[in-house]
Design a protein around this motif. Structure first.
Motif, PDB file in Angstrom:
ATOM      1  N   GLN A  44       0.832  -1.203   0.000  1.00 49.10           N
ATOM      2  CA  GLN A  44       0.000   0.000   0.000  1.00 49.10           C
ATOM      3  C   GLN A  44       0.869   1.257   0.000  1.00 49.10           C
ATOM      4  OE1 GLN A  44      -0.844   2.396   2.652  1.00 49.10           O
ATOM      5  NE2 GLN A  44      -2.325   3.362   1.320  1.00 49.10           N
ATOM      6  N   THR A  45       1.918   1.275   0.800  1.00 55.10           N
ATOM      7  CA  THR A  45       2.828   2.419   0.854  1.00 55.10           C
ATOM      8  C   THR A  45       3.544   2.608  -0.479  1.00 55.10           C
ATOM      9  OG1 THR A  45       3.177   2.062   3.223  1.00 55.10           O
ATOM     10  CG2 THR A  45       4.805   3.399   2.073  1.00 55.10           C
ATOM     11  N   GLN A  48       0.613   3.706  -3.237  1.00 56.74           N
ATOM     12  CA  GLN A  48      -0.338   4.746  -2.854  1.00 56.74           C
ATOM     13  C   GLN A  48      -0.207   6.045  -3.648  1.00 56.74           C
ATOM     14  OE1 GLN A  48       0.420   7.444  -0.267  1.00 56.74           O
ATOM     15  NE2 GLN A  48      -1.662   8.196  -0.273  1.00 56.74           N
ATOM     16  N   LEU A  51      -2.199   5.630  -7.070  1.00 57.09           N
ATOM     17  CA  LEU A  51      -3.563   5.112  -7.123  1.00 57.09           C
ATOM     18  C   LEU A  51      -4.589   6.223  -6.920  1.00 57.09           C
ATOM     19  CD1 LEU A  51      -3.294   1.878  -4.954  1.00 57.09           C
ATOM     20  CD2 LEU A  51      -3.079   2.093  -7.423  1.00 57.09           C
ATOM     21  N   ASP A  53      -8.052   7.617  -5.219  1.00 55.97           N
ATOM     22  CA  ASP A  53      -8.510   7.497  -3.830  1.00 55.97           C
ATOM     23  C   ASP A  53      -9.395   6.276  -3.630  1.00 55.97           C
ATOM     24  OD1 ASP A  53      -7.124   9.780  -3.112  1.00 55.97           O
ATOM     25  OD2 ASP A  53      -8.864  11.105  -3.328  1.00 55.97           O
ATOM     26  N   ASN A  56      -7.196   3.094  -3.674  1.00 55.12           N
ATOM     27  CA  ASN A  56      -6.386   3.081  -2.463  1.00 55.12           C
ATOM     28  C   ASN A  56      -7.240   2.694  -1.253  1.00 55.12           C
ATOM     29  OD1 ASN A  56      -3.923   3.475  -1.042  1.00 55.12           O
ATOM     30  ND2 ASN A  56      -4.693   5.434  -0.324  1.00 55.12           N
ATOM     31  N   LEU A  59      -7.901  -1.007  -1.323  1.00 51.84           N
ATOM     32  CA  LEU A  59      -6.708  -1.758  -0.932  1.00 51.84           C
ATOM     33  C   LEU A  59      -6.544  -1.762   0.585  1.00 51.84           C
ATOM     34  CD1 LEU A  59      -4.135  -3.270  -1.843  1.00 51.84           C
ATOM     35  CD2 LEU A  59      -3.009  -1.045  -1.939  1.00 51.84           C
ATOM     36  N   VAL A  77      -3.503  -4.444  -7.499  1.00 53.53           N
ATOM     37  CA  VAL A  77      -3.108  -3.154  -8.063  1.00 53.53           C
ATOM     38  C   VAL A  77      -2.176  -3.255  -9.266  1.00 53.53           C
ATOM     39  CG1 VAL A  77      -3.444  -1.924  -5.899  1.00 53.53           C
ATOM     40  CG2 VAL A  77      -1.207  -2.898  -6.412  1.00 53.53           C
TER      41      VAL A  77
END
Length: 98
Positions: A44-45, A48, A51, A53, A56, A59, A77
């Motif tokens: 995710q980091t 992010q 992506l 909103d 994200n 996820l 993703v």
């Protein structure tokens, strides 16, 4: 865990710096992923900034559910418009089946 994601980026950057064609570099070089050192939040980091909103949020919501595999976060993703270096890292995570 944040540091692991950034270490993966740096490793992949150094691998890709030797190739002239980014697509060829992505096919011929892979990042070695140790599953014990990476969590879904690292994925995710990593993705992010690229992506929307909505994606994200999806996820993050799935990542907070029980038994969420890191490779599933990467699979979710990988179809998004991401830099080649990020795709290389995600492909390595999926191949490792973390």
């Amino acid at each position: 865990m944040k540091y692991v994601a950034f270490a993966l980026i740096l490793t992949a950057l150094s691998v890709n710096s030797y190739a002239f064609d980014p697509k060829q570099a992505r096919q011929s070089h892979k990042v070695v992923v140790e599953c014990k050192d990476i969590a879904w939040s690292d994925v995710q980091t990593l993705v992010q900034p690229y992506l929307s909103d909505d994606i994200n949020a999806a996820l993050v919501m799935q990542g907070q559910s029980a038994n969420y595999k890191v490779s599933l976060a990467a699979e979710q993703v990988i179809g998004e418009p991401l830099p080649d270096i990020i795709i290389t890292i995600l492909e390595s995570i999926i191949a490792a089946d973390c």
